[in-house]
Scaffold this motif. Sequence first.
Motif, PDB file in Angstrom:
ATOM      1  N   TYR A  63       0.958  -1.258  -0.086  1.00 16.67           N
ATOM      2  CA  TYR A  63       0.136   0.158   0.045  1.00 16.67           C
ATOM      3  C   TYR A  63       0.981   1.108   0.012  1.00 16.67           C
ATOM      4  O   TYR A  63       2.027   1.138   0.375  1.00 16.67           O
ATOM      5  CB  TYR A  63      -0.782  -0.021   1.169  1.00 16.67           C
ATOM      6  N   ALA A  65       0.646   4.261   1.818  1.00 19.04           N
ATOM      7  CA  ALA A  65       1.178   4.685   3.155  1.00 19.04           C
ATOM      8  C   ALA A  65       1.229   4.011   4.347  1.00 19.04           C
ATOM      9  O   ALA A  65       0.993   2.751   3.965  1.00 19.04           O
ATOM     10  CB  ALA A  65      -0.083   5.809   3.434  1.00 19.04           C
ATOM     11  N   GLY A  66       1.948   4.317   5.387  1.00 18.64           N
ATOM     12  CA  GLY A  66       2.114   3.296   6.375  1.00 18.64           C
ATOM     13  C   GLY A  66       3.613   2.875   6.453  1.00 18.64           C
ATOM     14  O   GLY A  66       4.479   3.022   5.398  1.00 18.64           O
ATOM     15  N   LYS A  71      -0.034   0.285   4.673  1.00 13.06           N
ATOM     16  CA  LYS A  71      -1.446   0.019   5.376  1.00 13.06           C
ATOM     17  C   LYS A  71      -2.476   0.520   4.516  1.00 13.06           C
ATOM     18  O   LYS A  71      -2.315   1.882   3.836  1.00 13.06           O
ATOM     19  CB  LYS A  71      -1.481   0.647   6.829  1.00 13.06           C
ATOM     20  N   TYR A  72      -3.451  -0.478   4.302  1.00 11.61           N
ATOM     21  CA  TYR A  72      -4.647   0.099   3.329  1.00 11.61           C
ATOM     22  C   TYR A  72      -5.092   1.514   4.083  1.00 11.61           C
ATOM     23  O   TYR A  72      -5.488   1.506   5.205  1.00 11.61           O
ATOM     24  CB  TYR A  72      -5.780  -0.834   3.172  1.00 11.61           C
ATOM     25  N   SER A  73      -5.133   2.589   3.439  1.00 13.34           N
ATOM     26  CA  SER A  73      -5.788   3.732   3.816  1.00 13.34           C
ATOM     27  C   SER A  73      -6.435   4.619   2.937  1.00 13.34           C
ATOM     28  O   SER A  73      -6.633   4.187   1.789  1.00 13.34           O
ATOM     29  CB  SER A  73      -4.388   4.448   4.515  1.00 13.34           C
ATOM     30  N   ILE A  74      -6.953   5.811   3.282  1.00 11.58           N
ATOM     31  CA  ILE A  74      -7.481   6.914   2.520  1.00 11.58           C
ATOM     32  C   ILE A  74      -6.585   7.082   1.392  1.00 11.58           C
ATOM     33  O   ILE A  74      -7.233   7.449   0.088  1.00 11.58           O
ATOM     34  CB  ILE A  74      -8.118   8.034   3.271  1.00 11.58           C
ATOM     35  N   VAL A  75      -5.418   7.094   1.395  1.00  6.61           N
ATOM     36  CA  VAL A  75      -4.656   7.349   0.152  1.00  6.61           C
ATOM     37  C   VAL A  75      -4.648   6.456  -0.881  1.00  6.61           C
ATOM     38  O   VAL A  75      -4.578   6.865  -1.983  1.00  6.61           O
ATOM     39  CB  VAL A  75      -3.078   7.291   0.952  1.00  6.61           C
ATOM     40  N   ASP A  76      -4.867   5.021  -0.349  1.00  7.98           N
ATOM     41  CA  ASP A  76      -5.134   4.276  -1.463  1.00  7.98           C
ATOM     42  C   ASP A  76      -6.556   3.993  -1.995  1.00  7.98           C
ATOM     43  O   ASP A  76      -6.607   4.099  -3.244  1.00  7.98           O
ATOM     44  CB  ASP A  76      -4.786   2.803  -0.846  1.00  7.98           C
TER      45      ASP A  76
END
Length: 136
Positions: A63, A65-66, A71-76
Motif C-alpha cells: 500500500y 502509506a504506512g 497499510k490500506y488507507s484513504i491514500v489508496d
Amino acid sequence: MESSAELLYLVNLADKNNIFWFSDPTDQIIQNAVDRSKREVLRAYNVLEIRLSGKYGGGARNYLAGRDKGKYSIVDINAWAWIRNAGRIGFSEDELARLTHLQKWIVRIAMRPAVERGLGEWYDEHVHPELLLETS
C-alpha cells in the motif's frame, strides 16, 4: 460531491452559449496538449511505481502509506479511484508493462471485498460497456 460533477452542473445550468465549454470538443483537440498530459500522468504513475517497489529502501510495499509494507488507507482509496483504469487511457502495453508494482497494487485494491461490494455489477465494464470512456 466530485468537483467535476459540480462544474458540469454549472456549465449545463448557466453556460447556454458555450462560453466556458467547448461546443464540440473533438474540434478542439491539440495533440501537443494531449501528449503533454499523457507524459505527466505517466510521470505520476512512475512516482507511485517507485514508492510501491521500495526502490529507495524498505522493500516492496502493498500500500502507498504506512510503515513497512504499508497499510490500506484513504491514500489508496483516493488514488485507486483515479488509477484503476490506467490501461484504458491511451498508454501502450510497453509503457504499462514497466509499472509492474502499480499494476499489482491496482489488482490488490480491486480484490478487497469492500471494493468489490462498492463497485458491484453497475461498474462492471463487461456488463455496462456504455459507461466506459475511450480516449483512443
